[in-house]
Write an enzyme that holds these catalytic residues in place. Structure first.
Site, short mmCIF file in Angstrom:
data_model
loop_
_atom_site.label_atom_id
_atom_site.label_comp_id
_atom_site.label_asym_id
_atom_site.label_seq_id
_atom_site.Cartn_x
_atom_site.Cartn_y
_atom_site.Cartn_z
N GLN A 170 1.84 -5.95 -3.60
CA GLN A 170 2.30 -6.20 -2.24
C GLN A 170 3.69 -5.59 -2.06
O GLN A 170 3.99 -4.61 -2.71
CB GLN A 170 2.27 -7.69 -1.85
CG GLN A 170 0.86 -8.27 -1.77
CD GLN A 170 0.33 -8.70 -3.11
OE1 GLN A 170 1.00 -9.36 -3.87
NE2 GLN A 170 -0.89 -8.32 -3.41
N LYS A 220 2.28 2.31 -5.15
CA LYS A 220 3.00 1.87 -6.35
C LYS A 220 2.22 2.18 -7.62
O LYS A 220 2.80 2.46 -8.66
CB LYS A 220 3.27 0.35 -6.28
CG LYS A 220 4.18 -0.05 -5.14
CD LYS A 220 4.34 -1.56 -5.07
CE LYS A 220 3.13 -2.28 -4.59
NZ LYS A 220 2.74 -2.05 -3.19
N GLY A 224 -4.43 -3.80 -4.35
CA GLY A 224 -5.38 -2.74 -4.68
C GLY A 224 -4.58 -1.50 -5.04
O GLY A 224 -3.83 -1.00 -4.23
N HIS A 225 -4.68 -1.09 -6.27
CA HIS A 225 -3.93 0.09 -6.73
C HIS A 225 -4.91 1.21 -7.03
O HIS A 225 -5.88 1.01 -7.76
CB HIS A 225 -3.14 -0.23 -8.00
CG HIS A 225 -2.02 -1.19 -7.76
ND1 HIS A 225 -1.26 -1.72 -8.76
CD2 HIS A 225 -1.53 -1.70 -6.62
CE1 HIS A 225 -0.35 -2.53 -8.23
NE2 HIS A 225 -0.51 -2.53 -6.94
N ASP A 247 0.82 -1.22 0.00
CA ASP A 247 0.00 0.00 0.00
C ASP A 247 0.84 1.26 0.00
O ASP A 247 0.44 2.29 0.55
CB ASP A 247 -0.96 0.02 1.21
CG ASP A 247 -1.72 -1.29 1.32
OD1 ASP A 247 -2.28 -1.71 0.30
OD2 ASP A 247 -1.74 -1.89 2.41
P1 IMP Z 1 -2.90 -12.84 1.07
O1 IMP Z 1 -1.97 -12.21 0.09
O2 IMP Z 1 -4.35 -12.50 0.82
O3 IMP Z 1 -2.68 -14.30 1.23
O4 IMP Z 1 -2.58 -12.17 2.51
C1 IMP Z 1 -1.35 -12.39 3.17
C2 IMP Z 1 -0.89 -11.14 3.87
O5 IMP Z 1 -0.52 -10.16 2.91
C3 IMP Z 1 -1.93 -10.47 4.77
O6 IMP Z 1 -1.29 -9.89 5.88
C4 IMP Z 1 -2.50 -9.38 3.88
O7 IMP Z 1 -3.05 -8.32 4.62
C5 IMP Z 1 -1.24 -8.97 3.13
N1 IMP Z 1 -1.52 -8.38 1.83
C6 IMP Z 1 -1.85 -9.01 0.70
N2 IMP Z 1 -1.99 -8.15 -0.31
C7 IMP Z 1 -1.73 -6.93 0.19
C8 IMP Z 1 -1.69 -5.62 -0.39
O8 IMP Z 1 -1.90 -5.41 -1.57
N3 IMP Z 1 -1.37 -4.62 0.47
C9 IMP Z 1 -1.08 -4.82 1.78
N4 IMP Z 1 -1.11 -6.02 2.35
C10 IMP Z 1 -1.43 -7.07 1.56
#
Ligand code: IMP
Length: 456
Positions: free
Chosen positions: A248, A16, A40-41, A13
């Protein structure tokens, strides 16, 4: 400068999408190389807000190729929803290309993600519950369904059948375990209801319905399906700039992040090679994106986390709510120990600091420069051992804050001396030049730092 990777330097977040959107101006193609709709962008163009989960942030340039690489896991319903949403807003998506080798998030992946988190209870990771982990697990197990499978209904049915059986079993077991736990906790009434659910076949897991539904998605996506690696090579070999857009971030990396509180892909620069199908020497620059402070969604260690008024200020002024899940983000001070780690791991050539405007009104500003272990040892580098990281206490340096509203600043000289000193401190501590600072959500709300304005 043909190959440029953009990566998150913290826990995600960082903004990017906005940086990609800006740099895309000088690129021919933009490629997502990992993750899925857990990302989420947000991009604000002329006051209009666009939120993407899967589509690369370059899509707002209709003349550039936007690619979803083989390393992405793709939920076709979400992707088609985004395509339809863009079309409604008259954005041309004709140049969207999807790797035939990307893996599909199936309904059972989403169910398993949620069931797994529920089972973990207090130990849950706080995933986005979008099926990311189970989908990558199937890819490694060689039970995955790929985009190309959508184009042959016979193959699609066979592959779904092979993948579905173990999932039905796993979901049944998870449901039985949950009922047992509820029974032990004395939740009799719900237990009865759960039993009925567990025994009835879940309509979301019907082989024929799923095959039909996904074959339908295949028809709609077919014009976009391509050999995206080859498209990247054509661009790179022609001397054109290609942006590889990470989702991420470094500290959520499956191998190098704060495992197990990580995502199931590799969001670091090295993964652009695997996730897009290029070689390491195709990469010329790596731009890291960090917020002027730090945030994290979900569980896991976060040494500089704040539970006070300053954290609240960051949350509210920075609108720190997840784009994908709407969850409140945890907020804290800038952490140079973690940032130095991210800089080295990605071998960053430049850094972008976003949301500098959010810090106005906080005085003094604090920056973590080292950690101290429970035993009192000084830790200058990010600890690889989970137990050490969990108990590490940050040590801070204080810098003077600034009151000026930065949202109208457009050049370095518009910034107050304290804000410039803050950026200098970060650049020096991280060991990489800062090229760009963000001072608001709009694409024009940036300050280029140094001589080379926006140059790639
Ligand atoms: P998953 O990617 O849904 O399996 O989540 C694994 C971890 O990554 C969790 O702590 C989520 O909150 C975090 N996470 C996944 N995608 C994002 C993102 O785009 N931004 C921030 N945290 C993320």
């Amino acid at each position: 400068m043909p190959g440029v990777v953009i990566v998150g330097a913290q826990w995600g977040d960082e903004g990017k999408g906005k940086v990609t959107d800006l740099l895309a101006e000088n690129a021919n193609a933009i490629v997502r190389f990992q993750g899925g709709n857990n990302a989420g962008h947000t991009i604000v163009r002329d006051g209009e807000e666009f939120k993407f989960h899967l589509i690369p942030s370059g899509i707002l340039y209709p003349d550039k190729i936007s690619m979803i690489g083989n390393g992405v896991v793709l939920d076709p319903r979400i992707l088609l929803g985004e395509i339809d949403g863009l079309k409604r807003r008259r954005v041309d998506v004709g140049n969207l290309r999807i790797s035939a080798n990307a893996h599909l998030i199936m309904p059972y992946h989403v169910l398993l993600d949620t069931a797994g988190e529920v089972k973990l209870g207090k130990l849950s990771i706080g995933t986005t519950r979008r099926g990311i982990g189970p989908c990558y697990a199937d890819k490694a197990l060689r039970l995955g369904i790929r985009v190309q499978d959508l184009l042959d209904v016979k193959i699609l049915r066979k592959k779904i059948m092979a993948a579905l059986e173990p999932k039905q079993q796993a979901l049944r077991e998870l449901s039985v375990q949950r009922r047992k736990l509820r029974k032990e906790a004395g939740e009799g009434a719900r237990e009865g209801a759960d039993q009925t659910v567990a025994e009835a076949p879940d309509p979301r897991l019907d082989l024929h319905a799923m095959t039909e539904e996904f074959a339908g998605y295949g028809h709609r996506l077919e014009p976009h399906i391509a050999d995206t690696a080859r498209l990247c090579w054509d661009e790179l070999d022609g001397g054109h700039t290609v942006l590889f857009e990470g989702a991420q971030a470094t500290l959520l990396d499956l191998d190098h992040g704060t495992y197990p509180f990580v995502t199931s892909s590799n969001p670091i620069a090295g993964a652009a090679c695997v996730g897009a199908g290029i070689g390491p020497t195709d990469i010329d620059e790596v731009w890291g994106v960090a917020k002027a402070y730090a945030t994290r969604v979900g569980a896991g260690p976060f040494p500089t986390e704040l539970h006070d008024e300053v954290g609240r200020h960051m949350l509210e002024r920075g609108h720190e709510y997840g784009t994908t899940t709407g969850r409140e983000r945890r907020c804290g001070w800038m952490d140079l120990v973690a940032l130095r780690y991210a800089v080295r791991l990605n071998r960053m050539s430049a850094l972008t600091i976003t949301k500098l405007d959010v810090l106005s009104g906080i005085d003094p500003l604090r920056v973590a420069v080292r950690y101290r272990s429970r035993e009192g040892a000084v830790l200058d580098s990010f600890p690889y051992h989970q137990s050490i990281l969990h108990s590490a206490e940050p040590e801070y340096e204080e810098l003077p804050g600034f009151d000026l509203d930065l949202t109208d600043c457009r050049s370095e000289s518009d910034l107050p001396a304290e804000a410039r000193a803050y950026l200098d401190f970060i650049a020096e501590g991280a060991g990489v030049p800062i090229r760009l600072a963000g001072v608001g959500p709009g694409r024009e709300q940036v300050v280029w730092i140094g001589e080379e304005r926006g140059v790639l």
